[in-house]
Structure formats: C-alpha cells, structure tokens
Design a protein around this motif. Structure first.
Motif, short mmCIF file in Angstrom:
data_model
loop_
_atom_site.label_atom_id
_atom_site.label_comp_id
_atom_site.label_asym_id
_atom_site.label_seq_id
_atom_site.Cartn_x
_atom_site.Cartn_y
_atom_site.Cartn_z
N THR A 179 0.90 -1.26 -0.01
CA THR A 179 -0.10 -0.05 -0.05
C THR A 179 0.62 1.28 0.11
O THR A 179 0.30 2.46 0.33
CB THR A 179 -0.87 -0.10 1.20
OG1 THR A 179 -0.32 0.03 2.31
CG2 THR A 179 -1.80 -1.02 1.21
N GLN A 184 -5.10 1.97 3.07
CA GLN A 184 -5.96 2.06 1.90
C GLN A 184 -7.40 1.70 2.04
O GLN A 184 -7.39 0.25 2.72
CB GLN A 184 -5.21 1.47 0.77
CG GLN A 184 -4.21 2.21 0.22
CD GLN A 184 -3.53 1.71 -1.02
OE1 GLN A 184 -3.58 0.54 -1.33
NE2 GLN A 184 -2.74 2.75 -1.61
N HIS A 187 -12.24 0.78 -2.64
CA HIS A 187 -11.75 0.08 -3.62
C HIS A 187 -12.79 0.64 -5.09
O HIS A 187 -13.89 0.75 -4.55
CB HIS A 187 -12.01 -1.38 -3.54
CG HIS A 187 -11.17 -1.74 -2.40
ND1 HIS A 187 -9.88 -2.34 -2.79
CD2 HIS A 187 -11.31 -1.82 -1.25
CE1 HIS A 187 -9.44 -2.80 -1.55
NE2 HIS A 187 -10.40 -2.49 -0.42
N ARG A 267 -13.29 -1.08 -14.07
CA ARG A 267 -13.30 -0.64 -12.80
C ARG A 267 -14.12 0.48 -12.43
O ARG A 267 -13.73 1.65 -13.04
CB ARG A 267 -11.75 -0.29 -12.39
CG ARG A 267 -10.70 -1.42 -12.64
CD ARG A 267 -11.00 -2.83 -11.92
NE ARG A 267 -10.37 -3.89 -12.50
CZ ARG A 267 -9.45 -4.60 -11.88
NH1 ARG A 267 -9.11 -4.16 -10.44
NH2 ARG A 267 -8.81 -5.67 -12.13
N TYR A 336 -6.89 5.18 -1.28
CA TYR A 336 -7.52 4.03 -1.88
C TYR A 336 -6.80 2.95 -2.50
O TYR A 336 -5.86 3.26 -2.95
CB TYR A 336 -8.86 4.53 -2.58
CG TYR A 336 -8.60 4.85 -4.02
CD1 TYR A 336 -8.30 4.12 -5.10
CD2 TYR A 336 -7.95 6.17 -4.23
CE1 TYR A 336 -7.95 4.43 -6.44
CE2 TYR A 336 -7.64 6.63 -5.49
CZ TYR A 336 -7.67 5.66 -6.47
OH TYR A 336 -7.17 6.38 -7.75
N PHE A 337 -7.10 1.73 -2.69
CA PHE A 337 -6.70 0.72 -3.50
C PHE A 337 -7.19 0.71 -4.72
O PHE A 337 -8.17 0.41 -4.92
CB PHE A 337 -6.86 -0.64 -2.48
CG PHE A 337 -5.57 -1.54 -2.83
CD1 PHE A 337 -4.47 -1.88 -2.40
CD2 PHE A 337 -6.01 -2.56 -3.76
CE1 PHE A 337 -3.60 -2.70 -2.54
CE2 PHE A 337 -5.05 -3.48 -4.17
CZ PHE A 337 -3.94 -3.67 -3.45
N THR A 338 -6.23 0.48 -5.78
CA THR A 338 -6.69 0.68 -6.99
C THR A 338 -7.14 -0.74 -7.43
O THR A 338 -7.82 -0.80 -8.37
CB THR A 338 -5.47 1.09 -8.08
OG1 THR A 338 -4.35 0.25 -7.83
CG2 THR A 338 -5.31 2.47 -7.76
N TYR A 340 -8.47 -4.70 -6.53
CA TYR A 340 -9.54 -5.43 -5.59
C TYR A 340 -8.89 -6.45 -4.67
O TYR A 340 -8.12 -7.33 -4.99
CB TYR A 340 -10.72 -5.82 -6.34
CG TYR A 340 -12.15 -5.96 -5.78
CD1 TYR A 340 -12.86 -4.66 -6.16
CD2 TYR A 340 -12.56 -6.91 -5.27
CE1 TYR A 340 -13.79 -4.53 -5.44
CE2 TYR A 340 -13.84 -6.80 -4.63
CZ TYR A 340 -14.80 -5.34 -4.61
OH TYR A 340 -15.66 -5.38 -4.08
N THR A 341 -9.19 -6.74 -3.40
CA THR A 341 -8.60 -7.38 -2.35
C THR A 341 -9.64 -8.25 -1.61
O THR A 341 -10.70 -8.44 -1.74
CB THR A 341 -7.92 -6.48 -1.52
OG1 THR A 341 -8.78 -5.89 -0.58
CG2 THR A 341 -7.03 -5.56 -2.07
N ALA A 344 -11.82 -6.20 0.23
CA ALA A 344 -12.98 -5.82 -0.51
C ALA A 344 -14.25 -6.59 -0.67
O ALA A 344 -15.31 -6.33 -0.55
CB ALA A 344 -12.51 -5.09 -1.66
N SER A 357 -6.66 -2.16 3.99
CA SER A 357 -5.32 -2.75 3.64
C SER A 357 -4.27 -1.92 4.02
O SER A 357 -4.28 -0.63 4.01
CB SER A 357 -5.29 -2.80 1.87
OG SER A 357 -6.21 -3.45 1.40
#
Length: 396
Positions: A179, A184, A187, A267, A336-338, A340-341, A344, A357
């Motif tokens: 991160t 983050q 998403h 996205r 933010y996280f670009t 997907y985790t 998420a 994250s």
C-alpha cells in the motif's frame, strides 16, 4: 524468525497461480504455527484453534484463531498465499524464487504481493502468542489470521472463508497488500464482461458477402471506451476505467471473420453501477449491428464486485491510524486501493465497514519481473501490525 526472515522463506516457496499453487506454502505456514503452539502451556493452547478448509483439491485456506474473553469483535489479518505466475524477464541475479537480498531489498515473486505482508502478519501472531505466555492469559479481544487461496484469480478462497463463517459483518479486517506506506480503505468496483460477436464468413476479396465480426467488435469497443470515459468521477476513487484484456477473432487473414470474443475489465466508481455498465455494453452491440449489418452480439457478466467507499467513522480506521502514528512517528496517510482485495470482497458481500489494507511494498512493483520489497517497509509494517494487535488484545 522475524518478518524479514520469514518473507525470505516464503518467497522461496513456489505458490504461483497458475503454477505450483498453495499446497506447499500452506503446509509450511501451518507447521510454523504448530511448532510455536507446541511450546506453549496447555492452559493457553486450549484458546487457540487451527483450521483448514479445502477450497479446491490440495488448495486449502488456513485459519488460526486465538479466542478472546471479551465481547469486542475479533481483529482479523487476512493474507493470500498465492502469487501470479512466475513469468519471464527476471534478471539472472534476482530469480523469481531466489529470495535475493540486495541493497536491503528482497527480490522474488510475491515479495511485495503479498508474502512480505503475510510474513508481517505471521510475526504479529507469534508476538501475540509470546505475550500470552508472558501474561499467562488469553487476550481480551480475539484474533484470527486467515490465509487464503486463489486471490490472484477469482478470489474463491475468501468467498469460501465467508461461507464457512470465518469472517463476516462484525470483525475488524485488515489485509496486508502492498500500500505504499498508506492505509487504503476504498476500492473501485470490478465488473467483467465477455462479449461475443457473431458474423458471417466470406472470402476477403468479397467482404460484402459476409459480416465482419472483428470490425463490429472494433465499433463496440470504441463505444464502450468512450462511454466509460464519460462517466462521472468520484471525489476519492477518481475515474471509472475499462481495459480490453483479450480479443480473439478470425482464423485466416484472407477470410472475413465470423466470430470474435472480447474479455472486458471495468473498474467502476460511484455512481456508476454494473447495471449502467450493462446498458453501455448493450448500446455498443446495437451500434455495431448498425455499422456492420448481419452481425449479432451477446454478452455475459463473468465477475461483479461492487465499489467500496470509505467509512470515516470506522473504529478500525481510527485505531490503525493511531497505531501508525505512534509506531512510526509520522501521521497516517489514508488513500484507496486501485485493485480489488480479499477485504473488499468481505466488505462488499457482508457490508462490513471495517475492512482495509496496510502492507509493505508498492503495488506498482507487483506482478512484474524483479518484484521487490524494501527491508524498511517490512520492519515498519511488522511493528505496526504487532503494536495494533497487542494493543487491541489488552496484552501490550
């Protein structure tokens, strides 16, 4: 073993997906945990459970849970064990499974995505066990380390963990994706389409006798790209984007192609929705039919993940931000996280507002040859995760 040493051991284990996958690395992690537990007093061991869940043959999730005596929701660190394929282009002195250390950087597949973060989470778990021994008691707040399979593909591992009741709406959930020294918390959504265009084959010298499926696809792709670019931006998540990751069509250069398939990755950011995306794809098919008479288009949605927006009132965000500042001496940066985790997926399917994250390394280096993570990043995240866990457990 500290997190830096653990990370080197984990990078040496091939858990590529597709590739060797997670059987060996899951066995290794489970053995490490069992060895640590075996040295603890029986009165404390009874509060620790180790569970496996077979998601695919020889591909198991692992859950290590330390029960708390209080009523607060469990803290969960969730880490995926798989990496992307080993790939080509590695330097001869930084091989994919070499775990080479050079200039305080650890090189290897998964170094930042996310074996460095997994090592930090494991180290925090072992510190909790040591603190339990020192205090002679279980923690006040419970804790779980969940290690998942298949994150680099369809995220079936976290879905199985959710279905098994390992994690849901109430837990405080943190993954350790890279991160860039940020927390983050949001998403973009991820919607996948498979677009099929059917045409009519003909000799390339008489294209009017056929219907060119590739030409029609080009019209559809152009419409989708312009339409996604025109969607409203989100104040934090930015713009919606679209990528046409694979296109397959035709079979000879001198034949009008009668079929073309395109795989589309969108996205999306609010207010855009999958329903809006469907409308755009349907309009694209209609435009293609107007421009290339005789073709027919269909689509199917192959992935549908909702966007996750920041909850400024999240107690986990407050606790993590405080810990970052106290441990590192610098204010926490929230972004933010670009991608997907796993978190998420939990947030989107269980409406959990305490999912985020925080991990070592940079996403810009993930999935590339010569992937690396700095020693300082691993040591910083190890300290933050440990301090957060011990503080919330009441054993600091």
């Amino acid at each position: 073993m500290n997190a830096w040493q653990l990370a080197q051991q984990l990078v040496r284990i091939d858990s590529s997906n597709p590739g060797a996958q997670e059987d060996t690395i899951e066995r290794y992690i489970k053995l490490l945990v069992e060895q640590h537990v075996s040295s603890m007093p029986a009165c404390l061991v009874k509060h620790i459970s180790i569970k496996e869940l077979e998601v695919f043959p020889a591909r198991r999730n692992l859950n290590v849970t330390v029960a708390g005596y209080g009523s607060a929701p469990n803290l969960v660190y969730i880490c995926h064990m798989d990496t992307v394929t080993l790939g080509e282009g590695w330097s001869t002195d930084t091989l994919a499974l070499g775990a080479t250390v050079r200039e305080d950087r650890l090189y290897g597949r998964g170094a930042c995505d996310m074996k460095g973060g997994l090592a930090c989470a494991l180290s925090a778990l072992f510190s909790l066990m040591d603190a339990m021994e020192h205090a002679g008691t279980q923690p006040e707040r419970g804790f779980s380390l969940i290690c998942t399979v298949n994150e680099e593909a369809n995220m079936r591992g976290v879905e199985a963990a959710i279905d098994a009741g390992w994690v849901g709406t109430d837990e405080w959930v943190l993954d350790t994706e890279p991160t860039d020294n940020q927390i983050q918390v949001a998403h973009k959504g991820r919607t996948w389409f498979e677009l099929d265009i059917k045409g009519v084959t003909a000799h390339a010298s008489q294209p009017w006798e056929g219907a060119d499926a590739v030409a029609a696809t080009a019209e559809a792709v152009s419409h989708i790209r312009r339409s996604i670019e025109a969607l409203p931006h989100h104040a934090e998540l930015g713009a919606s984007t679209v990528t046409f990751g694979m296109v397959q069509g035709g079979y000879q250069p001198y034949v009008v192609p009668d079929a073309c398939t395109t795989w589309i990755d969108m996205r999306l950011v609010p207010p855009a929705t999958t329903a809006k995306a469907e409308m755009i794809v349907q309009q694209a098919i209609e435009r293609a039919q107007q421009e290339v008479p005789g073709i027919q288009g269909t689509y199917r949605i192959t992935g549908d993940r909702p966007p996750i927006e920041r909850d400024p009132g999240s107690p986990l965000l407050a606790a993590l931000s405080k810990t970052v500042e106290q441990t590192t001496g610098a204010p926490a940066r929230v972004s933010y996280f670009t991608g997907y985790t796993d978190t998420a997926v939990i947030a989107g399917t269980r409406s959990n507002h305490n999912c985020m994250s925080y991990g070592p390394g940079s996403l810009a280096l993930a999935h590339k040859p010569n992937e690396w993570v700095p020693r300082d990043d691993i040591q910083r995240v190890e300290a933050v995760l440990t301090d957060l866990l011990l503080s919330l457990s009441g054993l600091a």
